[in-house]
Design a protein around this motif. Structure first.
Motif, PDB file in Angstrom:
ATOM      1  N   ILE A  14       4.853  10.103  -6.149  1.00 18.74           N
ATOM      2  CA  ILE A  14       5.730  10.192  -4.867  1.00 18.74           C
ATOM      3  C   ILE A  14       6.523   8.808  -5.032  1.00 18.74           C
ATOM      4  O   ILE A  14       7.545   8.793  -4.271  1.00 18.74           O
ATOM      5  CB  ILE A  14       4.781  10.169  -3.976  1.00 18.74           C
ATOM      6  CG1 ILE A  14       5.447  10.097  -2.453  1.00 18.74           C
ATOM      7  CG2 ILE A  14       3.691   9.112  -3.795  1.00 18.74           C
ATOM      8  CD1 ILE A  14       6.607  11.298  -2.166  1.00 18.74           C
ATOM      9  N   ASN A  15       6.240   7.702  -5.614  1.00 20.69           N
ATOM     10  CA  ASN A  15       6.858   6.740  -5.799  1.00 20.69           C
ATOM     11  C   ASN A  15       8.303   6.884  -6.122  1.00 20.69           C
ATOM     12  O   ASN A  15       9.599   6.138  -5.968  1.00 20.69           O
ATOM     13  CB  ASN A  15       6.256   5.495  -6.720  1.00 20.69           C
ATOM     14  CG  ASN A  15       5.264   4.937  -5.714  1.00 20.69           C
ATOM     15  OD1 ASN A  15       5.359   4.611  -4.444  1.00 20.69           O
ATOM     16  ND2 ASN A  15       4.162   4.585  -6.546  1.00 20.69           N
ATOM     17  N   ASN A  16       8.543   8.098  -6.925  1.00 23.87           N
ATOM     18  CA  ASN A  16       9.932   8.457  -7.445  1.00 23.87           C
ATOM     19  C   ASN A  16      10.808   8.953  -6.456  1.00 23.87           C
ATOM     20  O   ASN A  16      11.935   9.339  -6.679  1.00 23.87           O
ATOM     21  CB  ASN A  16       9.776   9.374  -8.695  1.00 23.87           C
ATOM     22  CG  ASN A  16       9.264   8.392 -10.025  1.00 23.87           C
ATOM     23  OD1 ASN A  16       9.443   7.282 -10.203  1.00 23.87           O
ATOM     24  ND2 ASN A  16       8.761   9.061 -10.934  1.00 23.87           N
ATOM     25  N   CYS A  56       0.729  -1.227   0.069  1.00 25.31           N
ATOM     26  CA  CYS A  56       0.004  -0.016  -0.016  1.00 25.31           C
ATOM     27  C   CYS A  56       0.867   1.288   0.037  1.00 25.31           C
ATOM     28  O   CYS A  56       0.463   2.367  -0.460  1.00 25.31           O
ATOM     29  CB  CYS A  56      -0.892  -0.005   1.331  1.00 25.31           C
ATOM     30  SG  CYS A  56      -2.190  -1.126   0.703  1.00 25.31           S
ATOM     31  N   GLU A  57       2.147   1.258   0.569  1.00 23.74           N
ATOM     32  CA  GLU A  57       2.945   2.546   0.408  1.00 23.74           C
ATOM     33  C   GLU A  57       3.399   2.547  -0.793  1.00 23.74           C
ATOM     34  O   GLU A  57       3.881   1.858  -1.557  1.00 23.74           O
ATOM     35  CB  GLU A  57       3.925   2.429   1.490  1.00 23.74           C
ATOM     36  CG  GLU A  57       4.650   3.919   1.600  1.00 23.74           C
ATOM     37  CD  GLU A  57       5.912   3.679   2.456  1.00 23.74           C
ATOM     38  OE1 GLU A  57       6.089   2.732   3.020  1.00 23.74           O
ATOM     39  OE2 GLU A  57       6.652   4.841   2.584  1.00 23.74           O
ATOM     40  N   ALA A  58       3.310   3.906  -1.495  1.00 19.73           N
ATOM     41  CA  ALA A  58       2.651   5.058  -0.989  1.00 19.73           C
ATOM     42  C   ALA A  58       1.186   5.136  -1.056  1.00 19.73           C
ATOM     43  O   ALA A  58       0.395   5.495  -0.280  1.00 19.73           O
ATOM     44  CB  ALA A  58       3.377   6.293  -1.462  1.00 19.73           C
ATOM     45  N   GLY A  99      12.288  -3.572  -1.434  1.00 27.28           N
ATOM     46  CA  GLY A  99      13.022  -4.465  -0.478  1.00 27.28           C
ATOM     47  C   GLY A  99      12.154  -5.104   0.717  1.00 27.28           C
ATOM     48  O   GLY A  99      11.820  -6.316   0.687  1.00 27.28           O
ATOM     49  N   ALA A 100      11.325  -4.396   1.333  1.00 29.25           N
ATOM     50  CA  ALA A 100      10.280  -4.868   2.244  1.00 29.25           C
ATOM     51  C   ALA A 100       9.441  -3.850   2.631  1.00 29.25           C
ATOM     52  O   ALA A 100       9.554  -2.580   2.439  1.00 29.25           O
ATOM     53  CB  ALA A 100      11.207  -5.331   3.470  1.00 29.25           C
ATOM     54  N   MET A 101       8.211  -4.058   3.607  1.00 30.55           N
ATOM     55  CA  MET A 101       7.272  -3.082   3.986  1.00 30.55           C
ATOM     56  C   MET A 101       7.119  -3.498   5.311  1.00 30.55           C
ATOM     57  O   MET A 101       6.767  -4.310   5.604  1.00 30.55           O
ATOM     58  CB  MET A 101       6.224  -3.090   2.783  1.00 30.55           C
ATOM     59  CG  MET A 101       5.124  -2.128   3.355  1.00 30.55           C
ATOM     60  SD  MET A 101       5.676  -0.457   3.145  1.00 30.55           S
ATOM     61  CE  MET A 101       4.703   0.345   4.357  1.00 30.55           C
ATOM     62  N   GLU A 102       6.979  -2.211   5.930  1.00 29.04           N
ATOM     63  CA  GLU A 102       6.844  -2.089   7.530  1.00 29.04           C
ATOM     64  C   GLU A 102       5.323  -2.202   8.040  1.00 29.04           C
ATOM     65  O   GLU A 102       5.275  -1.483   9.009  1.00 29.04           O
ATOM     66  CB  GLU A 102       7.644  -0.692   8.002  1.00 29.04           C
ATOM     67  CG  GLU A 102       6.873   0.442   7.880  1.00 29.04           C
ATOM     68  CD  GLU A 102       7.473   1.194   6.555  1.00 29.04           C
ATOM     69  OE1 GLU A 102       7.974   0.646   5.683  1.00 29.04           O
ATOM     70  OE2 GLU A 102       7.423   2.424   6.630  1.00 29.04           O
ATOM     71  N   ASN A 103       4.424  -2.684   7.237  1.00 32.36           N
ATOM     72  CA  ASN A 103       3.007  -2.805   7.482  1.00 32.36           C
ATOM     73  C   ASN A 103       2.838  -3.022   8.723  1.00 32.36           C
ATOM     74  O   ASN A 103       3.590  -4.040   9.596  1.00 32.36           O
ATOM     75  CB  ASN A 103       2.321  -3.679   6.870  1.00 32.36           C
ATOM     76  CG  ASN A 103       2.782  -3.829   5.327  1.00 32.36           C
ATOM     77  OD1 ASN A 103       2.366  -2.606   4.570  1.00 32.36           O
ATOM     78  ND2 ASN A 103       3.218  -4.842   5.117  1.00 32.36           N
ATOM     79  N   LEU A 138      11.375  11.717   7.268  1.00 35.45           N
ATOM     80  CA  LEU A 138      11.078  11.831   8.892  1.00 35.45           C
ATOM     81  C   LEU A 138      10.964  10.301   9.337  1.00 35.45           C
ATOM     82  O   LEU A 138      11.636  10.137  10.303  1.00 35.45           O
ATOM     83  CB  LEU A 138       9.888  12.499   9.039  1.00 35.45           C
ATOM     84  CG  LEU A 138       9.252  12.323  10.389  1.00 35.45           C
ATOM     85  CD1 LEU A 138       9.998  13.460  11.428  1.00 35.45           C
ATOM     86  CD2 LEU A 138       7.763  12.675  10.877  1.00 35.45           C
ATOM     87  N   LYS A 139      10.521   9.650   8.516  1.00 37.74           N
ATOM     88  CA  LYS A 139      10.496   7.763   8.896  1.00 37.74           C
ATOM     89  C   LYS A 139      11.845   7.349   8.226  1.00 37.74           C
ATOM     90  O   LYS A 139      12.368   6.442   8.943  1.00 37.74           O
ATOM     91  CB  LYS A 139       9.171   7.479   8.616  1.00 37.74           C
ATOM     92  CG  LYS A 139       8.918   7.050   7.213  1.00 37.74           C
ATOM     93  CD  LYS A 139       7.594   6.290   7.167  1.00 37.74           C
ATOM     94  CE  LYS A 139       7.152   6.000   5.738  1.00 37.74           C
ATOM     95  NZ  LYS A 139       7.836   4.804   5.244  1.00 37.74           N
ATOM     96  N   GLU A 140      11.956   7.553   6.955  1.00 36.70           N
ATOM     97  CA  GLU A 140      13.159   6.778   6.376  1.00 36.70           C
ATOM     98  C   GLU A 140      14.357   7.203   6.741  1.00 36.70           C
ATOM     99  O   GLU A 140      15.296   6.456   7.077  1.00 36.70           O
ATOM    100  CB  GLU A 140      12.857   7.099   4.913  1.00 36.70           C
ATOM    101  CG  GLU A 140      11.761   6.184   4.386  1.00 36.70           C
ATOM    102  CD  GLU A 140      11.363   4.857   4.869  1.00 36.70           C
ATOM    103  OE1 GLU A 140      12.347   4.093   5.273  1.00 36.70           O
ATOM    104  OE2 GLU A 140      10.326   4.164   4.751  1.00 36.70           O
ATOM    105  N   GLY A 141      14.736   8.537   7.047  1.00 37.19           N
ATOM    106  CA  GLY A 141      16.003   8.867   7.310  1.00 37.19           C
ATOM    107  C   GLY A 141      16.495   8.327   8.625  1.00 37.19           C
ATOM    108  O   GLY A 141      17.556   7.811   8.873  1.00 37.19           O
TER     109      GLY A 141
HETATM  110  N1  B3K Z   1       8.437   2.023   3.346  1.00 33.77           N
HETATM  111  C1  B3K Z   1       8.740   1.031   2.440  1.00 33.77           C
HETATM  112  C2  B3K Z   1       8.944   1.607   1.096  1.00 33.77           C
HETATM  113  C3  B3K Z   1       8.003   1.803   0.405  1.00 33.77           C
HETATM  114  C4  B3K Z   1       8.118   2.145  -1.257  1.00 33.77           C
HETATM  115  C5  B3K Z   1       6.872   2.735  -1.871  1.00 33.77           C
HETATM  116  N2  B3K Z   1       7.259   2.895  -3.422  1.00 33.77           N
HETATM  117  C6  B3K Z   1      10.166   0.147   2.984  1.00 33.77           C
HETATM  118  C7  B3K Z   1      11.013   0.764   3.669  1.00 33.77           C
HETATM  119  O1  B3K Z   1      11.589   1.971   3.447  1.00 33.77           O
HETATM  120  O2  B3K Z   1      11.403   0.256   4.823  1.00 33.77           O
END
Ligand code: B3K
Ligand code: ZN
Length: 881
Positions: A379-381, A126-128, A268-272, A325-328
């Protein structure tokens, strides 16, 4: 005719949502071609919203099959539905319930966004903005709701039914042969963290007891037959959970944590929340199929996704501009975790190499953007090295500037104050300002300005007055949309090394900006003077790579040789060796280009000999130090009018010269037992293998009579993937006699394992030499090639485009043509994979005129395509601008 560029979304236009969605109840009846989703949303006007304000929900390729308001069918006149939006013209002024039914063909979903199938398993991403491909919704991160999900499917096809949160109920459904499961997630979350999984999967179970004594059930779900490859991922998860408690005081907050590995995944993966979904590449490992690098990556990605539970999930982003904010922050946290699990300097060097090879070129080219962008079309870019890796460097600088204690206090305040919220970078920085009683307004420029600052340094020693002055200046070269820039706050960790090789204990004269071992550059130009310096020291600057900058410090080779031998900061010692090699490689490339190939400087070769013989260096650090800058690194250093063939020739020249120089010193390492007894992926054992394989890399071209035989033997007798792949790479890339036999043997051995076969495709795609292009074309028709599987596409095409500079940028343009054709074909099936591949053109303007003209025509060909996806349109437009 060309497709339209999507409208620009701007940070300055942010408006809070007009409606709240407090609760979501999803009833999902899974069927491969016709999944029925009934979403019941508890809606209410947000504060300040005028009565009768239309409710506009997002959709994407949706088919609406039912719509009720407070339980009553809505008349057609009361709403307007398209595949992309659902508008209720005059919703009630008081809280109301909307029941939306949509029908989805998961099997036909090749974009791998929303609900799709991977090897028969239903899964979601689902992200983004993928939730809007499941149901109509306010699909934005600042709409937080409590979700309850009821999943129903055929028991035989989908014995496993997983959702977010905790499992509350299971049972047989009314439809014969069907069963159901109800999951409830008590933590309000944005839609991008929603997930479901249904399929016939095997389970690798475990448990974890949190610091406060709560037992959490842990599971990793994989395809049957792969249960035996989950042990390392589970071990990494448990270590991550413990580490987050110890290092940041963060505990897990649900009864269960599930991870599912799928083979078709865009990233790579997704933090649901409570249900992480992974590309199986970052879960599955055994010594037979995974390299030491794979083990390290799994550890890091498992940690990264787990750490998101606090930095991303409990506290999320107000809007997508705040992605860093979350990724960095989460990348910074996973880097620290890996550093604690392994060797800190080795991890730092690896992270900096990645930053320099991925983020620096992004920041220097047409796709440059600030860590917090101000505008996007797709946004995906923006899931980029800048947002992730530079974003992590900014957090690291904050820690350097504030000190560990104040940094931790600021972060504690952030967790405390913003738990349960969708927030911003401003709010994040405010916590540190408050905790450390400091003003971070200038520091905040790191989030606003694109481009890599260039810091120039000059030093003067005045023996008469016994002073040592460091003159610093900074500028950011112009990048698209940013002609000028303001001075940034740049923490420069440093040491002044005396003639005895020891750091001098010096503090700068009053008025300078130094604190401890950090100089803080805040102005465009700044001098720092040290007193009582009787003999000239050597300045070791940017220790540990304390800021994401380029350093223009014209150190003479004598000083560099001194640092390479003496610096007690392991990072800068490594850097000095790299700089010496780089200077010589640039010189050799330019000479080759003029048709006058030279010889590598003997003093540089001798530095490598000294490294090889230095008993104080651990194996992993030694292996890293003995690795020459990559061809892409050299191209970046040259910067313009790049000729990849000349760079390749120069690097090979140096490699051969080094092989001869290292000579007999290589032998013990080449023959070293790479492990004693059972294989272990730990850092020490991996370091041993890395060094042995690095030695083999040189030995292969040393001219030794037995070189071919030794490499072939390593390949044949290897009992782990690290050694086997290292030998295969040499056999293929150096076109050794056994190249074809080895490829065939590898294929027969690993045919059934798709992650191992990705390495087979990748190794061939990255082989230098003009025959590779034809080989890649043939491999695209190989029965095991699958254009629908992102890992396979990346293994073959992305590796070719980004890991084979001489062949991608061939002077006949055939490499660009292949990638342009592939982008166009992939774009129809999976825009995210296509647009990512397209970014491999980003440094095209730095190539020599002939090559850049060919790259431009390939880009124009893509751009002229009428029905390009939004993702690829955005990248091609910006790349050409
Ligand atoms: N938050 C996801 C990345 C989602 C990418 C969407 N196009 C994985 C991560 O950074 O942990
Ligand atoms: Zn992340």
């Amino acid at each position: 005719m060309r497709s339209e560029t999507a409208p620009a979304i701007r940070l300055e236009d942010y408006q809070p949502p007009a409606y709240r969605i407090d609760k979501v109840h999803l009833d999902v009846r899974l069927d491969p071609q016709a999944t029925m989703v009934t979403a019941t949303l508890a809606l209410a006007k947000a504060e300040g919203t005028a009565d009768g304000t239309p409710l506009i929900l997002d959709g994407d390729e949706l088919v609406l099959t039912g719509l009720k308001l407070n339980g009553q069918d809505l008349p057609a006149s009361a709403y307007e539905a398209t595949a992309e939006r659902l508008e209720i013209s005059a919703p009630p002024a008081t809280p109301f319930e909307l029941t939306i039914t949509t029908e989805i063909n998961a099997e036909a979903n090749t974009k791998l966004m929303g609900l799709y199938r991977s090897s028969g398993t239903f899964c979601t991403q689902c992200e983004a903005e993928g939730f809007r491909r499941i149901t109509y919704f306010l699909d934005r991160p600042d709409v937080l709701a409590v979700y309850t999900t009821r999943l129903e499917a055929l028991k035989t096809d989908c014995p496993v039914l997983l959702g977010n949160g905790n499992l509350v109920e299971t049972g047989d459904a009314e439809t014969p042969g069907h069963h159901y499961a109800v999951w409830h997630d008590p933590h309000p979350k944005p839609a991008y963290l929603f997930a479901l999984v249904a399929g016939d999967l095997a389970r690798h179970p475990d448990t974890f007891t949190t610091a406060s004594g709560k037992m959490v059930e842990l599971n990793i779900f994989v395809e049957h037959g792969k249960e035996g490859q989950c042990g390392w991922a589970m071990d990494s998860l448990k270590r991550s959970m413990r580490w987050d408690e110890e290092a940041f005081g963060r505990e897990y907050d649900l009864d269960v944590f599930n991870i599912v590995a799928v083979s078709d995944f865009n990233m790579g993966a997704m933090e649901n929340k409570g249900l992480n979904i992974f590309n199986d590449k970052y879960v599955l490992a055994d010594p037979e199929t995974a390299t030491d690098q794979d083990y390290a990556n799994i550890e890091a990605v498992i940690a990264h996704e787990y750490f998101h539970n606090w930095t991303g999930n409990r506290i999320t982003c107000r809007d997508w501009f705040q992605l860093c904010l979350k990724e960095g922050l989460t990348v910074f946290r996973d880097q620290e975790f890996s550093a604690d699990m392994r060797s800190r300097p080795v991890k730092r060097i690896a992270d900096v190499r990645l930053l320099k090879s991925h983020q620096f070129p992004e920041d220097a080219g047409p796709l440059a953007h600030p860590v917090r962008p101000r505008v996007y079309h797709e946004i995906n870019n923006f899931y980029t090295a800048t947002v992730y890796e530079k974003g992590a460097e900014v957090v690291r600088m904050l820690k350097t500037l504030l000190g560990a204690q104040a940094f931790r206090a600021g972060l504690d305040l952030y967790f405390d104050r913003h738990d349960g919220e969708a927030t911003t970078i401003e709010a994040f920085l405010a916590c540190f300002e408050e905790a450390a009683s400091t003003d971070l307004s200038q520091f905040a420029l790191w989030y606003e300005q694109a481009g890599t600052p260039l810091v120039s340094v000059e030093t003067r020693h005045d023996p008469d007055h016994e002073t040592f002055t460091v003159s610093l200046s900074q500028e950011i070269p112009p990048v698209p949309g940013q002609k000028s820039s303001k001075p940034a706050v740049i923490p420069l960790r440093f040491g002044l090394i005396g003639p005895n090789g020891e750091d001098m204990d010096l503090t700068p004269a009053d008025g300078s900006q130094a604190s401890g071992d950090v100089l803080v550059l805040t102005k465009a130009q700044q001098d720092v003077t040290f007193r009582n310096v009787s003999s000239r020291p050597v300045l070791s600057l940017l220790r540990g790579f304390s800021a994401p900058i380029r350093l223009n410090q014209k150190l003479g080779s004598e000083d560099l040789l001194f640092l390479a031998a003496q610096d007690n900061d392991p990072f800068n010692r490594w850097q000095a060796v790299q700089t010496l090699a780089m200077q010589d490689l640039v010189r050799l490339s330019e000479a080759t280009r003029r048709g006058e190939p030279g010889m590598p400087a003997q003093e540089v070769l001798e530095v490598f000999s000294a490294v090889m013989r230095d008993a104080s260096l651990d194996d992993a650090l030694k292996a890293q130090t003995l690795t020459l800058p990559s061809e892409a690194d050299i191209a970046q250093e040259i910067g313009k009018d790049v000729d990849p063939d000349a760079i390749h020739a120069a690097r090979q020249l140096m490699r051969r010269a080094l092989a001869r120089q290292l000579g007999m010193d290589l032998v013990p390492y080449v023959h070293a037992q790479t492990h004693n007894g059972a294989y272990s992926p730990d850092a020490e054992a991996a370091g041993k293998r890395a060094l042995s394989n690095r030695a083999l890399h040189y030995y292969a071209v040393s001219g030794a009579e037995d070189a071919d035989q030794i490499v072939w033997d390593r390949f044949r007798t290897a009992d782990n993937m690290t050694d086997r792949l290292a030998a295969l790479t040499l056999l293929v890339h150096d076109h050794m006699a056994q190249e074809d036999v080895a490829l065939e043997a590898y294929r027969t051995r690993h045919e059934k394992n798709s992650l191992a076969m990705d390495k087979w495709f990748m190794t061939q795609a990255m082989a230098p030499g003009s025959e590779t292009l034809a080989r890649v074309r043939v491999l695209m028709t190989h029965p095991l090639y699958d254009a629908g599987n992102p890992n396979r596409v990346r293994a073959l095409l992305q590796s070719f485009a980004t890991g084979n500079p001489t062949q991608f940028a061939r002077s006949d343009g055939a490499g660009f043509k292949l990638i342009a054709e592939s982008v166009l074909a992939l774009d129809k099936r999976n825009p995210q994979v296509a647009s990512r591949l397209l970014t491999s053109f980003r440094s095209w303007r730095a190539l020599d005129p002939q090559r850049s003209a060919l790259a431009e025509s390939a880009l124009l060909r893509i751009s002229s395509c009428e029905d390009l996806s939004r993702d690829s349109r955005d990248i091609v437009d910006r790349t050409l601008q």
